[in-house]
Design a protein around this motif. Structure first.
Motif, short mmCIF file in Angstrom:
data_model
loop_
_atom_site.label_atom_id
_atom_site.label_comp_id
_atom_site.label_asym_id
_atom_site.label_seq_id
_atom_site.Cartn_x
_atom_site.Cartn_y
_atom_site.Cartn_z
N PRO A 290 -12.36 -54.75 31.00
CA PRO A 290 -12.22 -56.05 30.33
C PRO A 290 -10.81 -56.64 30.34
N LYS A 291 -9.79 -55.83 30.66
CA LYS A 291 -8.41 -56.33 30.72
C LYS A 291 -8.12 -57.09 32.01
N TYR A 292 -9.07 -57.06 32.96
CA TYR A 292 -8.82 -57.64 34.28
C TYR A 292 -9.97 -58.53 34.74
N ALA A 293 -9.60 -59.56 35.49
CA ALA A 293 -10.56 -60.43 36.15
C ALA A 293 -9.98 -60.72 37.53
N TYR A 294 -10.77 -61.39 38.37
CA TYR A 294 -10.28 -61.68 39.71
C TYR A 294 -10.76 -63.05 40.16
N ALA A 295 -10.13 -63.53 41.20
CA ALA A 295 -10.52 -64.78 41.84
C ALA A 295 -10.11 -64.70 43.29
N ILE A 296 -10.77 -65.50 44.11
CA ILE A 296 -10.38 -65.62 45.51
C ILE A 296 -9.98 -67.07 45.70
N VAL A 297 -8.67 -67.28 45.90
CA VAL A 297 -8.10 -68.62 45.97
C VAL A 297 -7.27 -68.74 47.24
N ASN A 298 -7.47 -69.83 47.97
CA ASN A 298 -6.71 -70.04 49.22
C ASN A 298 -6.79 -68.81 50.13
N ASP A 299 -7.98 -68.20 50.17
CA ASP A 299 -8.24 -66.99 50.97
C ASP A 299 -7.41 -65.79 50.54
N GLU A 300 -6.89 -65.82 49.30
CA GLU A 300 -6.16 -64.68 48.74
C GLU A 300 -6.94 -64.13 47.56
N ARG A 301 -7.04 -62.82 47.51
CA ARG A 301 -7.69 -62.17 46.37
C ARG A 301 -6.61 -61.89 45.33
N VAL A 302 -6.88 -62.31 44.09
CA VAL A 302 -5.89 -62.13 43.03
C VAL A 302 -6.53 -61.49 41.82
N ILE A 303 -5.76 -60.65 41.15
CA ILE A 303 -6.18 -60.04 39.89
C ILE A 303 -5.44 -60.77 38.79
N VAL A 304 -6.20 -61.16 37.75
CA VAL A 304 -5.62 -61.95 36.67
C VAL A 304 -5.93 -61.34 35.31
#
Length: 131
Positions: free
Chosen positions: A105-119
């Motif tokens: 639950p402390k982490y989420a992710y997204a794929i933006v501008n073809d980059e995978r990011v942890i938020v």
């Protein structure tokens, strides 16, 4: 005697700053300044604000299992593109869909501008850009 007091004050500041490293930069700076002011007066407040701000700006790196999950999750069919550069420590725009990491639950992710990011889900701040 004054050198010893400054050493003790610095130790207290560093210990309190590391304990609150999960806080934001503003909270870290304010807390460090307040602690420094109590211990060392105006000079202590200045040093405490800097130490607290640096410690508060650090984001805890995600565990390897979170990185592996984000690396392996299939990319969505619709490509998300934003004009801003994705930067560690900065929040993602509200238009970007952030997906929670299962069992973390402390982490989420997204794929933006073809980059995978942890938020960080609550603030949407980028913790790590996966290459």
């Amino acid at each position: 005697m004054n050198i010893k007091a400054v050493g003790i004050a610095a130790s207290v500041l560093l210990a309190s700053a590391s304990a609150f490293a999960q806080s934001s930069t503003v909270t870290g700076a304010a807390g460090g300044a307040a602690t420094g002011a109590v211990v060392g007066g105006p000079a202590g407040a200045a040093v405490g604000g800097i130490v607290g701000g640096v410690a508060g700006s650090l984001l805890e790196p995600p565990p390897q299992k979170v990185v592996t999950y984000v690396q392996q999750v299939p990319a969505p069919s619709n490509r998300i593109v934003v004009k801003q550069k994705v930067v560690v420590g900065q929040p993602l725009p509200e238009t970007v869909v952030v997906t929670p990491v299962p069992d973390e639950p402390k982490y989420a992710y997204a794929i933006v501008n073809d980059e995978r990011v942890i938020v960080e889900p609550s603030s949407r701040k980028v913790i790590q850009v996966i290459q």
